[in-house]
Design a protein around this motif. Structure first.
Motif, PDB file in Angstrom:
ATOM      1  N   GLY A 113       2.356   9.902 -10.085  1.00 26.60           N
ATOM      2  CA  GLY A 113       1.612  10.187 -11.411  1.00 26.60           C
ATOM      3  C   GLY A 113       1.104  11.427 -11.382  1.00 26.60           C
ATOM      4  O   GLY A 113       0.898  12.055 -12.210  1.00 26.60           O
ATOM      5  N   VAL A 114       0.334  11.692  -9.954  1.00 21.05           N
ATOM      6  CA  VAL A 114      -0.409  12.891  -9.974  1.00 21.05           C
ATOM      7  C   VAL A 114       0.478  14.209 -10.032  1.00 21.05           C
ATOM      8  O   VAL A 114       0.205  15.259 -10.934  1.00 21.05           O
ATOM      9  N   LYS A 115       1.826  14.010  -9.338  1.00 18.04           N
ATOM     10  CA  LYS A 115       2.587  15.270  -9.630  1.00 18.04           C
ATOM     11  C   LYS A 115       2.939  15.394 -11.037  1.00 18.04           C
ATOM     12  O   LYS A 115       3.503  16.689 -11.604  1.00 18.04           O
ATOM     13  N   LEU A 116       2.948  14.431 -11.879  1.00 17.18           N
ATOM     14  CA  LEU A 116       3.490  14.796 -13.290  1.00 17.18           C
ATOM     15  C   LEU A 116       2.074  14.803 -14.130  1.00 17.18           C
ATOM     16  O   LEU A 116       2.318  14.679 -15.670  1.00 17.18           O
ATOM     17  N   GLY A 117       1.085  15.113 -13.720  1.00 18.87           N
ATOM     18  CA  GLY A 117      -0.041  15.598 -14.425  1.00 18.87           C
ATOM     19  C   GLY A 117      -1.175  14.636 -14.676  1.00 18.87           C
ATOM     20  O   GLY A 117      -2.510  14.969 -14.967  1.00 18.87           O
ATOM     21  N   LEU A 118      -1.117  13.190 -13.960  1.00 23.37           N
ATOM     22  CA  LEU A 118      -2.482  12.442 -14.260  1.00 23.37           C
ATOM     23  C   LEU A 118      -3.471  12.920 -13.341  1.00 23.37           C
ATOM     24  O   LEU A 118      -3.028  13.482 -12.159  1.00 23.37           O
ATOM     25  N   TYR A 145       0.653  -1.212   0.096  1.00 23.43           N
ATOM     26  CA  TYR A 145      -0.087  -0.051   0.281  1.00 23.43           C
ATOM     27  C   TYR A 145       0.667   1.233  -0.082  1.00 23.43           C
ATOM     28  O   TYR A 145       0.457   2.298  -0.622  1.00 23.43           O
ATOM     29  N   TYR A 146       1.999   1.155   0.590  1.00 21.96           N
ATOM     30  CA  TYR A 146       2.919   2.392   0.792  1.00 21.96           C
ATOM     31  C   TYR A 146       3.443   2.770  -0.512  1.00 21.96           C
ATOM     32  O   TYR A 146       3.651   3.884  -0.745  1.00 21.96           O
ATOM     33  N   MET A 147       3.916   1.564  -1.242  1.00 21.50           N
ATOM     34  CA  MET A 147       4.439   1.785  -2.614  1.00 21.50           C
ATOM     35  C   MET A 147       3.449   2.455  -3.445  1.00 21.50           C
ATOM     36  O   MET A 147       3.529   3.324  -4.453  1.00 21.50           O
ATOM     37  N   MET A 148       2.099   1.870  -3.311  1.00 19.47           N
ATOM     38  CA  MET A 148       1.063   2.244  -4.289  1.00 19.47           C
ATOM     39  C   MET A 148       0.811   3.807  -3.995  1.00 19.47           C
ATOM     40  O   MET A 148       0.694   4.800  -4.921  1.00 19.47           O
ATOM     41  N   ARG A 173      -4.641   6.361  -9.563  1.00 18.03           N
ATOM     42  CA  ARG A 173      -4.877   5.199  -8.978  1.00 18.03           C
ATOM     43  C   ARG A 173      -5.465   4.049  -9.604  1.00 18.03           C
ATOM     44  O   ARG A 173      -4.897   2.799  -9.195  1.00 18.03           O
ATOM     45  N   GLU A 174      -6.197   4.200 -10.477  1.00 19.40           N
ATOM     46  CA  GLU A 174      -6.585   2.950 -11.238  1.00 19.40           C
ATOM     47  C   GLU A 174      -5.356   2.280 -12.013  1.00 19.40           C
ATOM     48  O   GLU A 174      -5.328   1.012 -12.059  1.00 19.40           O
ATOM     49  N   LEU A 175      -4.637   3.093 -12.499  1.00 16.48           N
ATOM     50  CA  LEU A 175      -3.326   2.474 -13.310  1.00 16.48           C
ATOM     51  C   LEU A 175      -2.370   1.644 -12.201  1.00 16.48           C
ATOM     52  O   LEU A 175      -1.914   0.631 -12.461  1.00 16.48           O
ATOM     53  N   THR A 176      -2.212   2.269 -11.162  1.00 14.02           N
ATOM     54  CA  THR A 176      -1.388   1.612  -9.870  1.00 14.02           C
ATOM     55  C   THR A 176      -2.045   0.436  -9.557  1.00 14.02           C
ATOM     56  O   THR A 176      -1.279  -0.612  -9.455  1.00 14.02           O
ATOM     57  N   VAL A 177      -3.495   0.531  -9.282  1.00 12.53           N
ATOM     58  CA  VAL A 177      -4.198  -0.685  -8.661  1.00 12.53           C
ATOM     59  C   VAL A 177      -4.052  -1.935  -9.651  1.00 12.53           C
ATOM     60  O   VAL A 177      -3.609  -3.076  -9.373  1.00 12.53           O
ATOM     61  N   GLN A 178      -4.124  -1.788 -11.121  1.00  7.78           N
ATOM     62  CA  GLN A 178      -4.135  -2.651 -11.844  1.00  7.78           C
ATOM     63  C   GLN A 178      -2.855  -3.246 -12.107  1.00  7.78           C
ATOM     64  O   GLN A 178      -2.407  -4.282 -12.538  1.00  7.78           O
ATOM     65  N   THR A 179      -1.881  -2.447 -12.093  1.00  6.08           N
ATOM     66  CA  THR A 179      -0.638  -2.722 -12.225  1.00  6.08           C
ATOM     67  C   THR A 179       0.014  -3.751 -11.111  1.00  6.08           C
ATOM     68  O   THR A 179       0.712  -4.742 -11.583  1.00  6.08           O
ATOM     69  N   VAL A 180      -0.387  -3.341  -9.957  1.00  9.03           N
ATOM     70  CA  VAL A 180      -0.037  -4.281  -8.928  1.00  9.03           C
ATOM     71  C   VAL A 180      -0.562  -5.686  -8.967  1.00  9.03           C
ATOM     72  O   VAL A 180      -0.102  -6.741  -8.700  1.00  9.03           O
ATOM     73  N   LEU A 181      -1.891  -5.415  -9.172  1.00  8.18           N
ATOM     74  CA  LEU A 181      -2.816  -6.866  -9.546  1.00  8.18           C
ATOM     75  C   LEU A 181      -1.951  -7.607 -10.736  1.00  8.18           C
ATOM     76  O   LEU A 181      -1.771  -8.722 -10.290  1.00  8.18           O
ATOM     77  N   GLY A 182      -1.691  -6.983 -11.676  1.00  5.63           N
ATOM     78  CA  GLY A 182      -1.085  -7.652 -12.885  1.00  5.63           C
ATOM     79  C   GLY A 182       0.228  -8.400 -12.472  1.00  5.63           C
ATOM     80  O   GLY A 182       0.531  -9.628 -12.772  1.00  5.63           O
ATOM     81  N   ALA A 183       0.926  -7.517 -11.639  1.00  2.00           N
ATOM     82  CA  ALA A 183       2.241  -8.112 -11.355  1.00  2.00           C
ATOM     83  C   ALA A 183       2.233  -9.415 -10.451  1.00  2.00           C
ATOM     84  O   ALA A 183       3.192 -10.274 -10.585  1.00  2.00           O
ATOM     85  N   ALA A 184       1.324  -9.267  -9.466  1.00  4.03           N
ATOM     86  CA  ALA A 184       1.083 -10.231  -8.688  1.00  4.03           C
ATOM     87  C   ALA A 184       0.805 -11.397  -9.094  1.00  4.03           C
ATOM     88  O   ALA A 184       1.251 -12.810  -9.029  1.00  4.03           O
TER      89      ALA A 184
END
Length: 290
Positions: free
Chosen positions: A204-209, A194-197, A215-226
């Motif tokens: 992502g937000v700091k760079l404009g997302l 959760y801390y890494m997420m 959030r959606e991209l991060t959640v899916q990335t962690v889910l997919g990696a696992a």
């Protein structure tokens, strides 16, 4: 006893949960959801939060106990007793149980850091004790639980114990000293992810997302990696190398993480969590046995 007979054996037993927090609820939900037992075979009690017990009764149909006489009756009638109080209340709970328990009951502890030896000392005698370290992902059936046994636990009781925790995820049987390591890896582990997420989303937000997109991209990335690790059976290091092209974006990111000692920090976090689990158990032991 083989696993196929476990649901039948467990279904005829009475379960009592001393402690009605989120972990106790997760186990109850899993047991009922997997059809391993019926709600009327489960009793739940806590020190004084009657509103919480009423909520669990409405949600799952389990039996609850409020006054002392009802609590003692529920405990005496149980075949399996789950110890799930807050760690600071553990010693007091065990002292209350000392004169109520019978030798044929199975004790299942989810109290972090509290050793089987200390539980037996507080109860005043050896008993069949299953010490466990689940994690919060058990609430959605994706938990990881380490399990250790006292010498008094029978083969049948082992099988039943593992079936109960498999209802909320994966189980691993380890020697008891390694349960503190399990705490460091999987017990506290969800918080590391959760801390890494949090940091990935913030980056992502700091760079404009937008916050939602990050959030959606991060959640899916962690889910997919696992899932990649689980489904392919490959080592995380091998999968990491496959997506790290020379001089590419991922290599640049990994080098930045290495510059901030990312791997060392995570390893030290696991070690410190394991160490802290031992400290918590020692604190309970000192306060209870002095």
């Amino acid at each position: 006893m083989n696993t196929s007979t476990t649901p039948t054996a467990l279904g005829s037993m009475r379960l009592c949960f001393y402690g009605a927090g989120s972990m106790a609820e997760a186990i109850v939900r899993g047991l009922i959801g997997q059809g391993l037992t019926a709600p009327n075979q489960i009793g739940m009690l806590n020190r004084q939060n009657a509103e919480r017990l009423s909520e669990l009764n409405d949600r799952y149909g389990v039996e609850t106990a409020g006054d002392d006489a009802s609590k003692q009756d529920m405990i005496r009638k149980a075949d399996i007793i789950f110890l799930a109080p807050k760690p600071k209340d553990a010693a007091g709970v065990l002292e209350q149980l000392r004169d109520v328990l019978s030798p044929n009951q199975l004790i299942v502890s989810v109290i972090a850091g509290l050793s089987i030896r200390t539980i037996e000392q507080l109860l005043g005698r050896p008993m069949a004790i299953v010490r466990t370290m689940p994690n919060t992902s058990s609430t959605i059936g994706l938990g990881a639980t380490g399990i250790s046994y006292s010498e008094s636990v029978t083969a049948e009781q082992r099988t039943i114990s593992e079936a109960m925790f498999q209802a909320v995820g994966l189980t691993t049987v380890v020697d008891e000293p390694l349960l503190d390591v399990v705490t460091g890896v999987s017990g506290s582990g969800p918080a590391y992810i959760y801390y890494m997420m949090e940091s990935m989303i913030a980056g992502g937000v700091k760079l404009g997302l937008t916050a939602e997109a990050a959030r959606e991209l991060t959640v899916q990335t962690v889910l997919g990696a696992a899932e990649m690790v689980r489904i392919t059976g490959e080592q995380p290091a091998d999968l990491r190398r496959k997506v790290t092209s020379p001089n590419g974006t991922t290599q640049a990111a990994i080098e930045t993480l290495n510059a901030h000692q990312f791997s060392t920090g995570v390893e030290r976090a696991v070690a410190r969590a394991a160490e802290r689990a031992g400290e918590l158990g020692a604190d309970i032991e000192r306060s209870a046995l002095k």
